[in-house]
Design an enzyme around this catalytic site. Structure first.
Site, PDB file in Angstrom:
ATOM      1  N   GLU A 151       0.835  -1.198   0.000  1.00 20.25           N
ATOM      2  CA  GLU A 151       0.000   0.000   0.000  1.00 20.25           C
ATOM      3  C   GLU A 151       0.872   1.252   0.000  1.00 20.25           C
ATOM      4  O   GLU A 151       1.980   1.248   0.562  1.00 20.25           O
ATOM      5  CB  GLU A 151      -0.890   0.038   1.243  1.00 20.25           C
ATOM      6  CG  GLU A 151      -2.096  -0.876   1.201  1.00 20.25           C
ATOM      7  CD  GLU A 151      -3.260  -0.345   0.387  1.00 20.25           C
ATOM      8  OE1 GLU A 151      -3.120   0.731  -0.241  1.00 20.25           O
ATOM      9  OE2 GLU A 151      -4.304  -1.013   0.381  1.00 20.25           O
ATOM     10  N   HIS A 193      -3.162  -2.824  -8.571  1.00 18.42           N
ATOM     11  CA  HIS A 193      -4.367  -3.523  -8.118  1.00 18.42           C
ATOM     12  C   HIS A 193      -5.409  -3.568  -9.227  1.00 18.42           C
ATOM     13  O   HIS A 193      -6.133  -4.553  -9.388  1.00 18.42           O
ATOM     14  CB  HIS A 193      -4.917  -2.799  -6.884  1.00 18.42           C
ATOM     15  CG  HIS A 193      -5.956  -3.568  -6.146  1.00 18.42           C
ATOM     16  ND1 HIS A 193      -6.592  -3.073  -5.025  1.00 18.42           N
ATOM     17  CD2 HIS A 193      -6.490  -4.814  -6.342  1.00 18.42           C
ATOM     18  CE1 HIS A 193      -7.458  -3.964  -4.576  1.00 18.42           C
ATOM     19  NE2 HIS A 193      -7.425  -5.023  -5.361  1.00 18.42           N
ATOM     20  N   ASP A 203      -6.893   1.516  -8.216  1.00 22.55           N
ATOM     21  CA  ASP A 203      -5.557   1.944  -7.801  1.00 22.55           C
ATOM     22  C   ASP A 203      -4.455   1.110  -8.468  1.00 22.55           C
ATOM     23  O   ASP A 203      -4.714  -0.029  -8.851  1.00 22.55           O
ATOM     24  CB  ASP A 203      -5.443   1.881  -6.267  1.00 22.55           C
ATOM     25  CG  ASP A 203      -5.746   0.503  -5.688  1.00 22.55           C
ATOM     26  OD1 ASP A 203      -6.741  -0.107  -6.103  1.00 22.55           O
ATOM     27  OD2 ASP A 203      -4.987   0.056  -4.811  1.00 22.55           O
TER      28      ASP A 203
END
Length: 231
Positions: A151, A193, A203
């Site tokens: 992330e 993603h 994203d």
């Protein structure tokens, strides 16, 4: 590796074939090789036996520059990768929020999702799930089992969120993961993603600079301890 050496060469005496000694040596080498393969296979199968798992320590890091903050058990499942599932992908995510909010939701069992790592805008790296375990991050079981998820703090519609420190720090992390598992440093194996089959996520979004990022990952892959610089 074969019988091209002098030990396996035909002699000039009676029986002109491979000597008994050579056969014994060759047979012993073959047996040893077979035994090694068998041991490796047993090792791989052993980790699949219910209740058996690799030794692990609480808070142990796979990436030394990271800090450890444990995700909730509800957001990942125990595994013994790469022995039970091969790892061949790195998946890039964006938090759609702050670093702190990402850590908080990954600690919430009701969230039912988390990545292995979070990279902040200031370059800090936090590991929340061991790489040997399967994180629920891709929205696709097969891709969860085969990938490491990272992330990045920010929002997909704000290019200013993707800072130089973030790009450089993430690139070093991804390069280390690729080296650890022999993952090719290319866009087939380092993906967003949005590229996961069946996902409804967008994203890292249109402002994630893939050309810049991949250049940094390649530089980090060959630079050793040298820090790649973003241009």
């Amino acid at each position: 590796m074969g019988n091209n050496g002098s030990a396996g060469s035909p002699g000039k005496g009676p029986g002109h074939g491979i000597s008994r000694r050579s056969l014994l040596i060759g047979g012993g080498a073959a047996a040893a090789a077979t035994a090694a393969v068998a041991v490796d296979e047993v090792r791989r199968v052993w980790w699949r036996v219910p209740g058996v798992e690799k030794p692990r320590e609480a808070g142990e890091l796979d990436y030394a520059p990271a800090t450890w903050v444990a995700a909730s058990d509800g957001n990942w499942r125990r595994a013994d990768r790469p022995d039970d599932y091969g790892v061949d992908r790195v998946i890039i995510h964006v938090t759609q929020g702050s670093y702190e909010s990402a850590v908080k939701v990954f600690q919430d069992p009701a969230h039912q999702a988390a990545t292995h790592y979070i990279v902040g805008q200031n370059g800090r790296v936090t590991q929340m799930i061991r790489e040997l375990d399967v994180a629920y991050h891709a929205g696709n079981r097969s891709f969860n089992e085969r990938s490491i998820g990272i992330e990045h703090e920010g929002f997909v519609d704000r290019p200013q969120d993707f800072t130089t420190k973030m790009y450089e720090s993430s690139a070093r992390l991804t390069a280390a993961i690729c080296k650890r598992y022999g993952i090719p440093v290319d866009r087939e194996h380092i993906i967003g993603h949005v590229e996961v089959p069946g996902t409804d996520h967008t994203d890292p979004g249109p402002h994630w600079d893939w050309t810049r990022y991949m250049k940094l990952v390649r530089a980090a892959s060959t630079a050793g301890t040298k820090s790649p610089r973003a241009s």
